[in-house]
Each structure stands twice: as structure tokens, then as C-alpha cells.
Design a protein around this motif. Structure first.
Motif, short mmCIF file in Angstrom:
data_model
loop_
_atom_site.label_atom_id
_atom_site.label_comp_id
_atom_site.label_asym_id
_atom_site.label_seq_id
_atom_site.Cartn_x
_atom_site.Cartn_y
_atom_site.Cartn_z
N SER A 156 0.83 -1.20 0.00
CA SER A 156 0.00 0.00 0.00
C SER A 156 0.87 1.26 0.00
O SER A 156 0.54 2.26 -0.65
CB SER A 156 -0.95 0.01 1.20
N LYS A 157 2.00 1.20 0.70
CA LYS A 157 2.91 2.35 0.71
C LYS A 157 3.49 2.59 -0.69
O LYS A 157 3.60 3.74 -1.13
CB LYS A 157 4.03 2.09 1.71
N THR A 174 -2.71 12.14 -5.65
CA THR A 174 -3.19 12.13 -4.27
C THR A 174 -3.48 13.56 -3.82
O THR A 174 -3.00 14.53 -4.39
CB THR A 174 -2.15 11.50 -3.33
N ARG A 215 2.07 1.75 -3.56
CA ARG A 215 0.99 2.29 -4.40
C ARG A 215 0.80 3.77 -4.14
O ARG A 215 0.66 4.57 -5.08
CB ARG A 215 -0.32 1.55 -4.10
N TYR A 216 0.82 4.16 -2.87
CA TYR A 216 0.63 5.56 -2.51
C TYR A 216 1.75 6.42 -3.09
O TYR A 216 1.49 7.50 -3.62
CB TYR A 216 0.56 5.71 -0.99
N HIS A 235 1.43 9.39 -5.66
CA HIS A 235 1.93 10.68 -5.19
C HIS A 235 2.86 11.30 -6.23
O HIS A 235 2.80 12.51 -6.50
CB HIS A 235 2.65 10.50 -3.85
#
Length: 156
Positions: free
Chosen positions: A103-104, A116, A106-107, A111
Motif C-alpha cells: 500500500s505504501k 493524491t 501504491r501511494y 503521489h
């Protein structure tokens, strides 16, 4: 008088076992040991595998049969029985750690692409700062030109 209303054992008469009772108890114990030894010898000859599977227990564990479903007996596996190619099941913590890393990643990807909310806010802030710096640069340039013009007038 001691607390709790209980009296001590001091002053009571001493109780001794008579020698006949001690002899009788020793004979019974020897007979039990001999019978147990004979049973073990005959059972080990007929059931060779079952006695090797049982663990040797010390103390009271050997006398009492324990039926605890939570108790896990350590069974040694042979190297030939081990299946290395089979997928290993991950623990809950390991699964959560892997999900957290994914998840990090993907973020961070979103970003960097500017998709985001935080990235949008950062870009807006950067645009405002660029605008302010451009205005400040124009102002400095104008002040410098005015100063040069004043110096040129002062020289004449």
C-alpha cells in the motif's frame, strides 16, 4: 493465640509408623515394580514401534496419562519427508507487513503522478511560491533599474 484461630501443632503427640506397616508397604512397592518391569519387557518385544514412539517421562508424568488437546508433542521429521517446494503459509503479522509495504508503494506511485490529495496540495503550494518568487524578482529588477537610473542622473 495465633491469628485465624488455628492452633499450632506443637505439643501434640508424635505418631510413629510401626515396623510391620513399613515392611508391608515396601513389599507391595517391590511387587509393583517387578510386575511393571515384566509387563514392559513383554510389551516391548511384541510392540517394538509403540514403545519407541512414546517419550520417556520423569516423575509423575510417567504414572499419569495426560489427555491435553492443547499440548503439542514434538515429532521429529525425516529430511526425506520434508516438502521444501510447498508454499509456506504466512503468519498474520507477515501478511500485514507485506500489505503495508504494497500500500505504501501504491501511494508513493500515485503521489509521484500527482493524483493524491497531498500531492495536489504540494503542487498548489509550489505554484504559489513560484509566483511569489517571480514577483519578488521583478520587484528587485525594477528597483535595480531605478537605482541605475538615479545613479546615471546623479553623474550628469
Amino acid at each position: 493465640m495465633p491469628r485465624g484461630g488455628k492452633k499450632g501443632h506443637k505439643g501434640r503427640g508424635k505418631q510413629f509408623s510401626n515396623p510391620e506397616e513399613i515392611d508391608r508397604q515396601m513389599r507391595v512397592q517391590k511387587e509393583m515394580e517387578e510386575n511393571a518391569g515384566a509387563e514392559k519387557g513383554s510389551s516391548s518385544e511384541s510392540e517394538g514401534e509403540s514403545s519407541s514412539d512414546e517419550e520417556k517421562r520423569s516423575g509423575v508424568e510417567g504414572l499419569i496419562e495426560i489427555e491435553n488437546p492443547n499440548r503439542v508433542s514434538q515429532k521429529s521429521k525425516k529430511v526425506a519427508e520434508l516438502d521444501v517446494s510447498a508454499p509456506r503459509e504466512l503468519s498474520r503479522r507477515e501478511r500485514e507487513e507485506i500489505e503495508k509495504q504494497k500500500s505504501k508503494e501504491r501511494y508513493m506511485k500515485l503521489h509521484l503522478e500527482g493524483k493524491t490529495e497531498q500531492a495536489r496540495a504540494d503542487l498548489a503550494r509550489l505554484a504559489i511560491i513560484k509566483k511569489q518568487r517571480e514577483e519578488a524578482a521583478k520587484k528587485r529588477e525594477e528597483l535595480r533599474k531605478e537605482k541605475e537610473a538615479e545613479e546615471a542622473k546623479a553623474r550628469r
